[in-house]
Design a protein around this motif. Structure first.
Motif, PDB file in Angstrom:
ATOM      1  N   SER A   1      -6.909   1.527   1.762  1.00  0.00           N
ATOM      2  CA  SER A   1      -5.761   0.673   2.080  1.00  0.00           C
ATOM      3  C   SER A   1      -5.246   0.979   3.483  1.00  0.00           C
ATOM      4  CB  SER A   1      -4.647   0.858   1.041  1.00  0.00           C
ATOM      5  OG  SER A   1      -3.976   2.098   1.210  1.00  0.00           O
TER       6      SER A   1
ATOM      7  N   GLU B   1      -8.808  10.067  -9.491  1.00  0.00           N
ATOM      8  CA  GLU B   1      -8.111   8.830  -9.848  1.00  0.00           C
ATOM      9  C   GLU B   1      -6.898   9.171 -10.711  1.00  0.00           C
ATOM     10  OE1 GLU B   1     -10.085   4.750 -10.644  1.00  0.00           O
ATOM     11  OE2 GLU B   1      -9.975   5.764 -12.589  1.00  0.00           O
TER      12      GLU B   1
ATOM     13  N   ASP C   1      -8.954   4.733  -2.895  1.00  0.00           N
ATOM     14  CA  ASP C   1      -8.235   3.459  -2.774  1.00  0.00           C
ATOM     15  C   ASP C   1      -7.128   3.564  -1.725  1.00  0.00           C
ATOM     16  OD1 ASP C   1      -9.721   2.225  -4.836  1.00  0.00           O
ATOM     17  OD2 ASP C   1      -8.394   3.051  -6.366  1.00  0.00           O
ATOM     18  N   ILE C   2      -6.417   4.687  -1.748  1.00  0.00           N
ATOM     19  CA  ILE C   2      -5.330   4.897  -0.791  1.00  0.00           C
ATOM     20  C   ILE C   2      -5.885   4.951   0.629  1.00  0.00           C
ATOM     21  CG2 ILE C   2      -3.555   6.523  -0.040  1.00  0.00           C
ATOM     22  CD1 ILE C   2      -3.299   7.359  -3.016  1.00  0.00           C
TER      23      ILE C   2
ATOM     24  N   THR D   1      -4.372   2.167 -12.271  1.00  0.00           N
ATOM     25  CA  THR D   1      -4.914   3.448 -11.822  1.00  0.00           C
ATOM     26  C   THR D   1      -5.222   3.338 -10.327  1.00  0.00           C
ATOM     27  OG1 THR D   1      -7.183   2.786 -12.405  1.00  0.00           O
ATOM     28  CG2 THR D   1      -5.930   4.028 -14.057  1.00  0.00           C
ATOM     29  N   VAL D   2      -5.062   4.437  -9.636  1.00  0.00           N
ATOM     30  CA  VAL D   2      -5.292   4.460  -8.191  1.00  0.00           C
ATOM     31  C   VAL D   2      -6.100   5.707  -7.849  1.00  0.00           C
ATOM     32  CG1 VAL D   2      -4.250   4.526  -5.900  1.00  0.00           C
ATOM     33  CG2 VAL D   2      -3.130   3.258  -7.738  1.00  0.00           C
TER      34      VAL D   2
ATOM     35  N   THR E   1       2.620   1.842  -3.444  1.00  0.00           N
ATOM     36  CA  THR E   1       1.661   2.372  -4.422  1.00  0.00           C
ATOM     37  C   THR E   1       1.419   3.859  -4.167  1.00  0.00           C
ATOM     38  OG1 THR E   1       0.574   0.210  -4.586  1.00  0.00           O
ATOM     39  CG2 THR E   1      -0.665   2.138  -5.358  1.00  0.00           C
TER      40      THR E   1
ATOM     41  N   GLY F   1       0.818  -1.209   0.000  1.00  0.00           N
ATOM     42  CA  GLY F   1       0.000   0.000   0.000  1.00  0.00           C
ATOM     43  C   GLY F   1       0.850   1.256   0.000  1.00  0.00           C
TER      44      GLY F   1
END
Length: 262
Positions: free
Chosen positions: A227, A206, A223-224, A218-219, A166, A163
């Motif tokens: 995580s 994103e 999402d962050i 793609t993030v 990323t 995590g």
């Protein structure tokens, strides 16, 4: 396309919890669960600040998502979302980077037998109180007396590596306009630093993870955040899993003008 294909495709789409189901303190409690984190007053303070802004962004993202198809969408809030999201990413990165750096220092000192010496160095009289030096010395004493704390730091560094890496990839592209390349003296130029689009399933900004013309994923900001919230349940990955992930993230340089392919 038959109905089964459409159904499979639908179930492959990313899932996000409704914002109303996200506890306002989830992100903070997840960070505090990391070894050595809750014992540092300043890290906890910053975690609360990060959590407050995350809650604000969750509400803003949800509102933008619900009104993005309106004849007159909330363009001012869309612009605010685009401005605040990178700031939150920077803060999330720096907070975790600091915790990881502290853990790595403790582990190194524990392995070398230097905890006592370092703690004593931090505790020496400067002629005035230095709160963070005193706090760090106290944490080193804790590690000296509790070997299990050092062992848990090793595990937590592994559990959060994917995590964090990323997040670091996105942060480097946004802040330095470069591709994240550990040990590289001349990292490749990021393809489109700062360019983002709204994720249609949660409204979050994103970002592409790219190197040259290669897009590896793609993030979304959400999402962050998720995580981080999932840290307490994250498993300790095996060596093969980590090795595979590291190879995946350490992309080959695609700069056609680079010497010797580096």
């Amino acid at each position: 396309m038959d109905d089964n294909y459409i159904d499979d495709e639908y179930h492959d789409l990313p899932r996000y919890r409704p914002v109303t189901e996200i506890g306002p303190g989830e992100l903070v409690e997840a960070l505090k669960s990391l070894a050595g984190f809750s014992g540092n007053t300043f890290l906890v303070m910053q975690a609360h600040q990060l959590g407050m802004v995350d809650n604000l962004l969750n509400a803003l993202e949800d509102e933008v998502m619900r009104h993005q198809a309106d004849d007159d969408p909330p363009r001012d809030k869309m612009a605010l979302l685009g401005a605040l999201s990178p700031m939150w990413i920077y803060a999330a990165y720096e907070l975790q980077r600091t915790w990881r750096q502290r853990c790595e220092e403790v582990i190194k000192l524990a392995d070398s037998g230097g905890l006592e010496f370092k703690a004593g160095h931090l505790e020496r009289d400067l002629g005035y109180p230095h709160y963070d030096r005193e706090l760090r010395a106290e944490q080193l004493r804790d590690a000296q007396q509790q070997p299990e704390l050092v062992a848990q730091m090793r595990v937590d560094l592994r559990r959060t590596e994917m995590g964090f890496t990323t997040l670091e990839f996105i942060r480097v592209a946004l802040a330095k306009h470069e591709v994240s390349k550990k040990g590289s003296k001349k990292p490749p130029i990021a393809f489109a630093p700062g360019l983002a689009r709204r994720n249609r399933y949660c409204g979050s900004m994103e970002y592409e993870m790219s190197n040259g013309g290669t897009i590896i994923g793609t993030v979304a900001r959400r999402d962050i955040a998720e995580s981080i919230r999932s840290i307490p349940e994250a498993e300790n990955p095996g060596d093969d899993t980590l090795a595979s992930f590291r190879a995946y993230m350490d992309l080959p340089d695609v700069d056609p003008f680079a010497k010797d392919g580096s």
